[in-house]
Design a protein around this motif. Structure first.
Motif, PDB file in Angstrom:
ATOM      1  N   GLU A 216       0.807  -1.217   0.000  1.00 18.67           N
ATOM      2  CA  GLU A 216       0.000   0.000   0.000  1.00 18.67           C
ATOM      3  C   GLU A 216       0.842   1.269   0.000  1.00 18.67           C
ATOM      4  N   LEU A 217       2.131   1.141   0.255  1.00 21.43           N
ATOM      5  CA  LEU A 217       2.999   2.317   0.300  1.00 21.43           C
ATOM      6  C   LEU A 217       3.205   2.880  -1.105  1.00 21.43           C
ATOM      7  N   CYS A 218       3.079   4.187  -1.221  1.00 20.19           N
ATOM      8  CA  CYS A 218       3.289   4.860  -2.508  1.00 20.19           C
ATOM      9  C   CYS A 218       4.575   5.679  -2.501  1.00 20.19           C
ATOM     10  N   VAL A 219       4.978   6.151  -1.334  1.00 16.44           N
ATOM     11  CA  VAL A 219       6.204   6.927  -1.210  1.00 16.44           C
ATOM     12  C   VAL A 219       7.026   6.340  -0.075  1.00 16.44           C
ATOM     13  N   LEU A 220       8.248   5.965  -0.392  1.00 14.81           N
ATOM     14  CA  LEU A 220       9.152   5.425   0.610  1.00 14.81           C
ATOM     15  C   LEU A 220      10.301   6.407   0.773  1.00 14.81           C
ATOM     16  N   ASP A 221      10.067   7.412   1.599  1.00 15.55           N
ATOM     17  CA  ASP A 221      11.041   8.479   1.789  1.00 15.55           C
ATOM     18  C   ASP A 221      11.855   8.193   3.050  1.00 15.55           C
ATOM     19  N   LEU A 222      13.094   7.786   2.841  1.00 17.70           N
ATOM     20  CA  LEU A 222      13.973   7.436   3.960  1.00 17.70           C
ATOM     21  C   LEU A 222      15.075   8.472   4.139  1.00 17.70           C
ATOM     22  N   SER A 223      14.870   9.635   3.571  1.00 16.94           N
ATOM     23  CA  SER A 223      15.910  10.674   3.610  1.00 16.94           C
ATOM     24  C   SER A 223      16.142  11.215   5.013  1.00 16.94           C
ATOM     25  N   LYS A 224      15.158  11.087   5.906  1.00 18.19           N
ATOM     26  CA  LYS A 224      15.311  11.588   7.269  1.00 18.19           C
ATOM     27  C   LYS A 224      15.717  10.492   8.242  1.00 18.19           C
ATOM     28  N   SER A 225      16.234   9.396   7.710  1.00 14.82           N
ATOM     29  CA  SER A 225      16.735   8.292   8.549  1.00 14.82           C
ATOM     30  C   SER A 225      18.214   8.097   8.264  1.00 14.82           C
ATOM     31  N   PRO A 226      19.066   8.940   8.830  1.00 14.00           N
ATOM     32  CA  PRO A 226      20.492   8.925   8.469  1.00 14.00           C
ATOM     33  C   PRO A 226      21.233   7.664   8.892  1.00 14.00           C
ATOM     34  N   HIS A 227      20.697   6.939   9.882  1.00 10.39           N
ATOM     35  CA  HIS A 227      21.374   5.727  10.348  1.00 10.39           C
ATOM     36  C   HIS A 227      20.946   4.485   9.566  1.00 10.39           C
ATOM     37  N   LEU A 228      19.939   4.619   8.713  1.00  6.76           N
ATOM     38  CA  LEU A 228      19.432   3.478   7.964  1.00  6.76           C
ATOM     39  C   LEU A 228      20.418   3.093   6.861  1.00  6.76           C
ATOM     40  N   LYS A 229      20.974   1.892   6.968  1.00  9.74           N
ATOM     41  CA  LYS A 229      22.004   1.440   6.024  1.00  9.74           C
ATOM     42  C   LYS A 229      21.562   0.258   5.163  1.00  9.74           C
ATOM     43  N   THR A 230      20.554  -0.487   5.606  1.00  9.23           N
ATOM     44  CA  THR A 230      20.121  -1.680   4.876  1.00  9.23           C
ATOM     45  C   THR A 230      18.632  -1.617   4.590  1.00  9.23           C
ATOM     46  N   LEU A 231      18.266  -1.827   3.316  1.00  8.75           N
ATOM     47  CA  LEU A 231      16.864  -1.830   2.902  1.00  8.75           C
ATOM     48  C   LEU A 231      16.599  -3.098   2.105  1.00  8.75           C
ATOM     49  N   GLU A 232      15.583  -3.858   2.530  1.00 15.14           N
ATOM     50  CA  GLU A 232      15.176  -5.071   1.822  1.00 15.14           C
ATOM     51  C   GLU A 232      13.697  -4.976   1.486  1.00 15.14           C
ATOM     52  N   ILE A 233      13.360  -5.238   0.228  1.00 13.16           N
ATOM     53  CA  ILE A 233      11.976  -5.153  -0.217  1.00 13.16           C
ATOM     54  C   ILE A 233      11.629  -6.380  -1.044  1.00 13.16           C
ATOM     55  N   GLU A 234      10.534  -7.030  -0.662  1.00 13.58           N
ATOM     56  CA  GLU A 234       9.912  -8.046  -1.502  1.00 13.58           C
ATOM     57  C   GLU A 234       8.478  -7.597  -1.726  1.00 13.58           C
ATOM     58  N   SER A 235       8.071  -7.510  -2.994  1.00 12.50           N
ATOM     59  CA  SER A 235       6.780  -6.914  -3.284  1.00 12.50           C
ATOM     60  C   SER A 235       6.127  -7.596  -4.471  1.00 12.50           C
ATOM     61  N   GLU A 236       4.808  -7.683  -4.430  1.00 11.45           N
ATOM     62  CA  GLU A 236       4.061  -8.231  -5.556  1.00 11.45           C
ATOM     63  C   GLU A 236       3.782  -7.163  -6.603  1.00 11.45           C
ATOM     64  N   HIS A 237       3.662  -5.931  -6.170  1.00 15.07           N
ATOM     65  CA  HIS A 237       3.278  -4.871  -7.097  1.00 15.07           C
ATOM     66  C   HIS A 237       4.234  -3.689  -7.049  1.00 15.07           C
ATOM     67  N   TRP A 238       5.473  -3.947  -6.725  1.00 21.29           N
ATOM     68  CA  TRP A 238       6.456  -2.852  -6.670  1.00 21.29           C
ATOM     69  C   TRP A 238       5.942  -1.689  -5.840  1.00 21.29           C
ATOM     70  N   LEU A 239       5.337  -2.019  -4.719  1.00 19.53           N
ATOM     71  CA  LEU A 239       4.802  -0.986  -3.839  1.00 19.53           C
ATOM     72  C   LEU A 239       3.872  -0.043  -4.590  1.00 19.53           C
ATOM     73  N   GLN A 240       3.119  -0.596  -5.548  1.00 19.84           N
ATOM     74  CA  GLN A 240       2.130   0.165  -6.309  1.00 19.84           C
ATOM     75  C   GLN A 240       2.738   1.395  -6.978  1.00 19.84           C
ATOM     76  N   GLY A 241       3.946   1.276  -7.464  1.00 22.03           N
ATOM     77  CA  GLY A 241       4.575   2.394  -8.158  1.00 22.03           C
ATOM     78  C   GLY A 241       5.254   3.361  -7.218  1.00 22.03           C
ATOM     79  N   ALA A 242       5.754   2.865  -6.109  1.00 23.61           N
ATOM     80  CA  ALA A 242       6.334   3.742  -5.090  1.00 23.61           C
ATOM     81  C   ALA A 242       7.606   4.416  -5.582  1.00 23.61           C
TER      82      ALA A 242
END
Length: 455
Positions: A216-242
């Motif tokens: 259901e996520l359309c925008v995945l804005d992680l710019s305000k998470s400076p400590h975030l170093k690892t992102l893993e995504i498994e999706s059926e619909h590419w996050l609906q065009g996120a």
């Protein structure tokens, strides 16, 4: 008639009844053996060590150790980890309530709850609160409830959080305060942009984010998470065009299904490692639009990573892109891993990636079973184009090639692999390691156009 029996130091002792003497002696030996068993090495450990050991087994099994002896009766009550799983029994609630009433540890390291019956939800709330009052650090929830109380979103102790539910709506009404949270994993959760942004803002120390089928996520804005170093995504619909904005992450793992909702990697400028694959594909869906707007756009965004891993279905898509004549970006990868069978339907993509990786030092092939695209369809394309990949395969900087032979049954594919090896540049020395699932088979070295074998 008296008998004489040795007393152990060379002397003898007179015994009026030898049979009675030996009977007493056997009883002493038996008592000594029982005493030795009572003082086994595990039971002699301190309570704190035993509690850590018990935390590695299911809670019910840990509780059963209480019948061993008085020594073990209350040890489980203070173990640092509890886990409860739905087993279809009607008295599950009473059993858990009884266990928690006897639990005495003030600090809980991990708490795992797996329940698919939604009529337990009032008790589930109290069990979650119980763990949070014990300052739990690792919380894992697989639930069938529609909502989670606000107290769940206020916790300064939890460091790892896993939530899986096709029904749960993550929509905090309060400000989120997960100040210690470092790893967040959400699986099939109903979460939308605004609540997710609130969760991110309340997790200032988040280092790893895993999203599985949270579409259901359309925008995945992680710019305000400076400590975030690892992102893993498994999706059926590419996050609906996120649109994914993640300028701080170093490691990216994407696995998706082809859909009609293309998405955009807006900013992944700090990437050093990437892993890409497609969950399942069909030849009909590998059209020019998908190849250009999804597959090749992804490659452009990861072209500067040092470590690159490509799955079998992704390589098949790349083979189709190559056959359509689409240009590939240049890669700066020094380490390349390919999780795939070696067959004609992936060779084109592999070769094109190798050709465009001038700085490559290590190549690893992990053979996998991956045949989502019918190979005969691609074979007809290859025959039509009269294409021979081995005429152009050259890796001048390659130093080591590792081939991990897993469940490999494709004889033709293995022959294809062997044909690739002599096409490595004759001007460099390449160490080639062939390894099985459990042990290394043989190591060879390609030197000046010849194989050198090592035992």
């Amino acid at each position: 008639m008296a008998g004489k029996v040795g007393n152990g130091d060379g002397a003898t002792a007179s015994v009026r009844n030898p049979s009675h003497y030996f009977s007493n002696h056997r009883r002493k030996i038996k008592r000594a053996r029982v005493s030795s068993e009572d003082l086994d090495s595990i039971s002699s450990l301190p309570d704190e060590i035993l509690q850590v050991i018990l935390s590695f087994i299911p809670t019910k099994a840990a509780i059963r150790t209480s019948v061993l002896s008085r020594r073990w009766r209350h040890i489980w009550c203070n173990i640092p980890s509890l886990s409860f799983f739905q087993e279809g029994c009607t008295n599950a609630r009473e059993s858990i309530e009884k266990i928690l009433s006897r639990y005495t540890a003030r600090k809980m390291m991990s708490f795992e709850l797996r329940f698919n019956w939604n009529y337990y939800y009032p008790y589930v709330y109290s069990w979650i609160e119980f763990s949070m009052n014990r300052n739990v650090e690792n919380l894992s929830l697989t639930l069938c409830i529609e909502d989670i109380p606000d107290i769940f979103y206020i916790n300064s102790s939890v460091k790892q959080l896993y939530v899986k539910s096709g029904y749960t709506i993550l929509d905090p009404k309060c400000s989120v305060s997960w100040t210690s949270l470092k790893i967040l994993s959400l699986h099939t959760c109903n979460i939308y942009d605004e609540p997710f942004a609130k969760i991110l803002s309340g997790s200032p120390n988040l280092e790893t984010l895993r999203l599985y089928f949270c579409d259901e996520l359309c925008v995945l804005d992680l710019s305000k998470s400076p400590h975030l170093k690892t992102l893993e995504i498994e999706s059926e619909h590419w996050l609906q065009g996120a649109k994914i904005v993640a300028p701080h992450i170093h490691s990216l793992r994407l696995r998706f299904t082809i859909s009609d909702f293309p998405y955009t990697l807006v900013d992944v400028s700090s990437l050093t490692e990437a892993e890409l694959d497609i969950d399942s594909v069909s030849t009909e869906k590998l059209n020019s639009s998908f190849l250009q707007t999804i597959v090749l756009k992804i490659l452009e965004k990861v072209q500067n990573v040092e470590k690159l891993t490509l799955g079998g279905n992704f390589l098949k898509a790349l083979s189709h892109a190559d056959l359509h004549g689409f240009p590939f970006p240049k890669f700066k990868a020094k380490v390349l891993t390919l999780d795939t069978t070696i067959s004609r339907c992936v060779i084109s993509g592999i070769v094109r990636v190798l050709q465009n990786s001038p700085e490559l030092k290590k190549l690893t092939l992990r053979t996998m079973d991956c045949d989502a695209i019918k190979e005969e369809n691609l074979d007809s394309h290859l025959d039509l184009y009269c294409w021979n990949p081995y005429l152009c395969l050259e890796a001048r900087t390659l130093e080591k090639m590792v081939v991990r032979l897993g469940p490999y049954r494709n004889t033709r594919g293995f022959k294809e692999l062997l044909q690739m090896v002599p096409m490595l540049s004759h001007d460099n020395n390449v160490s080639i390691v062939l390894s099985a699932t459990k042990s290394r088979i043989r190591e060879t070295k390609w030197s000046n156009g010849h194989f050198i074998y090592y035992n």
